[in-house]
Design an enzyme around this catalytic site. Structure first.
Site, PDB file in Angstrom:
ATOM      1  N   LEU A 107      -0.267   9.795 -10.313  1.00  0.00           N
ATOM      2  CA  LEU A 107      -1.500   9.145 -10.741  1.00  0.00           C
ATOM      3  C   LEU A 107      -2.562  10.224 -10.890  1.00  0.00           C
ATOM      4  O   LEU A 107      -2.611  11.171 -10.095  1.00  0.00           O
ATOM      5  CB  LEU A 107      -1.960   8.095  -9.719  1.00  0.00           C
ATOM      6  CG  LEU A 107      -1.095   6.842  -9.564  1.00  0.00           C
ATOM      7  CD1 LEU A 107      -1.648   5.947  -8.459  1.00  0.00           C
ATOM      8  CD2 LEU A 107      -1.002   6.061 -10.868  1.00  0.00           C
ATOM      9  N   ASP A 108      -3.423  10.083 -11.909  1.00  0.00           N
ATOM     10  CA  ASP A 108      -4.493  11.056 -12.123  1.00  0.00           C
ATOM     11  C   ASP A 108      -5.409  11.099 -10.909  1.00  0.00           C
ATOM     12  O   ASP A 108      -5.484  10.152 -10.121  1.00  0.00           O
ATOM     13  CB  ASP A 108      -5.311  10.692 -13.367  1.00  0.00           C
ATOM     14  CG  ASP A 108      -4.497  10.809 -14.640  1.00  0.00           C
ATOM     15  OD1 ASP A 108      -3.494  11.537 -14.630  1.00  0.00           O
ATOM     16  OD2 ASP A 108      -4.853  10.145 -15.634  1.00  0.00           O
ATOM     17  N   VAL A 109      -6.148  12.191 -10.806  1.00  0.00           N
ATOM     18  CA  VAL A 109      -7.060  12.355  -9.672  1.00  0.00           C
ATOM     19  C   VAL A 109      -8.109  11.250  -9.645  1.00  0.00           C
ATOM     20  O   VAL A 109      -8.560  10.825  -8.567  1.00  0.00           O
ATOM     21  CB  VAL A 109      -7.723  13.754  -9.719  1.00  0.00           C
ATOM     22  CG1 VAL A 109      -8.599  13.902 -10.970  1.00  0.00           C
ATOM     23  CG2 VAL A 109      -8.553  14.030  -8.466  1.00  0.00           C
ATOM     24  N   THR A 111      -7.602   8.150 -10.741  1.00  0.00           N
ATOM     25  CA  THR A 111      -6.921   6.854 -10.735  1.00  0.00           C
ATOM     26  C   THR A 111      -6.529   6.509  -9.303  1.00  0.00           C
ATOM     27  O   THR A 111      -6.061   7.364  -8.558  1.00  0.00           O
ATOM     28  CB  THR A 111      -5.668   6.897 -11.624  1.00  0.00           C
ATOM     29  OG1 THR A 111      -6.049   7.257 -12.951  1.00  0.00           O
ATOM     30  CG2 THR A 111      -4.981   5.549 -11.658  1.00  0.00           C
TER      31      THR A 111
END
Length: 364
Positions: A107-109, A111
């Site tokens: 997951l993106d930072v 998100t």
């Protein structure tokens, strides 16, 4: 029964299979006193060493497949170690022996939401592979006007830099003004795919939360920064989803209250650690909020809000000045008191100065 050497090392928690293959090719691994080569197979009784240090590797039938559901907060990196020292998703996971946690995707930072971890690298690889088409559901808040034509394009498919992409489902979930919530579902996990899909319609994603992976949902009982180990039935659901045989054992004892109490205590410690770190990071990023300021070498000390200035009376000690470095101002000449201007009651005009009579001070 023999297995590939890199698979045995990865199961022992040393690193990923790719990392183990690199170690073997570099000549750092030995089996029964001989330098190993890529493709070697080993049995349960093999003596394995890395850089001369013995490695304890359990047979495959003794290893229990475990899965964690983790509630990732925003601001954490999906990596084991960050070069910039930022917090990672592995920081608060429970410690285990003879195994390692493998993240199922990333997951993106920015998100948050559901992130799965498992001790079975094969299960993680299969869950991430696009051919198994595991549903991922996200709650998305977008900023901008969204009409039905945009939603049709997102369901039909649009062209991204790395190929065509689409949402399998897009459902409105409320909102007001220019902020709108949607629940979207897709069957792959390309880098920033959800955000990039919305950006093709010239709207910006301002919040992104993963709420489901397959049939595994983000439970409301899991706080941000907390985790829950999945019971045997959910572990076997994930294994069946990707064609793996069922597991017969589990570390989760549903009816053992003492075991559950220990798990809850671990989760509380993990969440508390996360909050303390957030507080520390916020203080370092915004020192002016708590009145602390780091001064450059040789600069005059900066007083925090509410501290007496130079020459002012110290709190509780009238008549004594206090210097900026905190030392007492005793022995120094006090500041000369300034006369208060006299003014007429109810008037905002400056006080009138007395005028001399004509003729000065001469006596008549």
């Amino acid at each position: 029964m023999s297995e590939k050497l890199q698979k045995v090392l990865a199961r022992a928690g040393i690193g990923s299979r790719r990392e183990m293959e690199a170690m073997i090719e570099a000549g750092r691994v030995s089996v029964d006193g001989k330098v190993a080569t890529l493709g070697d197979r080993v049995g349960p009784s093999a003596a394995i060493r890395i850089d001369g240090h013995p490695i304890s590797a359990k047979p495959a039938d003794e290893v229990i497949c475990r899965v964690l559901a983790y509630h990732k907060p925003e601001g954490e990196m999906c990596t084991r170690k960050d070069p910039e020292g930022r917090p990672t998703v592995f920081d608060r996971l429970p410690r285990i022996q003879d195994a390692r946690w493998v993240a199922v995707g990333r997951l993106d930072v920015n998100t948050s939401g559901l992130l799965l971890f498992t001790t079975d690298g094969e299960l993680a690889n299969r869950l991430m592979h696009p051919r198994h088409e595991v549903d991922r559901e996200y709650a998305v808040r977008v900023f901008g006007e969204v009409d039905d034509a945009m939603l049709r394009r997102l369901r039909t498919g649009v062209q991204l830099e790395d190929g065509p992409a689409k949402f399998d489902q897009v459902v409105r979930a409320g909102g007001e003004g220019l902020n709108h919530w949607f629940n979207v579902t897709l069957k792959e996990g390309r880098n920033r795919e959800v955000r990039r899909l919305w950006e093709t319609q010239e709207v910006q994603v301002s919040r992104l939360i993963r709420v489901r992976y397959g049939d595994i949902k983000l439970e409301k009982s899991i706080p941000r920064g907390g985790w829950m180990e999945l019971p045997l039935d959910k572990v076997n659901y994930l294994r069946a989803l990707v064609g793996l045989p069922p597991e017969s054992r589990s570390k989760v004892l549903v009816d053992d209250q003492r075991s559950q109490f220990k798990v809850n205590a671990q989760i509380r410690r993990a969440v508390r650690k996360h909050r303390e770190r957030q507080h520390t990071d916020n203080r370092q990023a915004h020192p002016e909020r708590d009145g602390s300021t780091v001064a450059a070498p040789g600069a005059r000390p900066v007083l925090s809000r509410g501290e007496p200035q130079r020459g002012q009376a110290a709190r509780g000690e009238p008549g004594k000045g206090r210097r900026a470095d905190g030392a007492s101002g005793e022995g120094r000449k006090p500041a000369r008191p300034q006369p208060k201007p006299r003014s007429r009651a109810g008037s905002s005009e400056a006080p009138r100065t007395p005028q001399r009579r004509p003729g000065g001070n001469k006596r008549g």
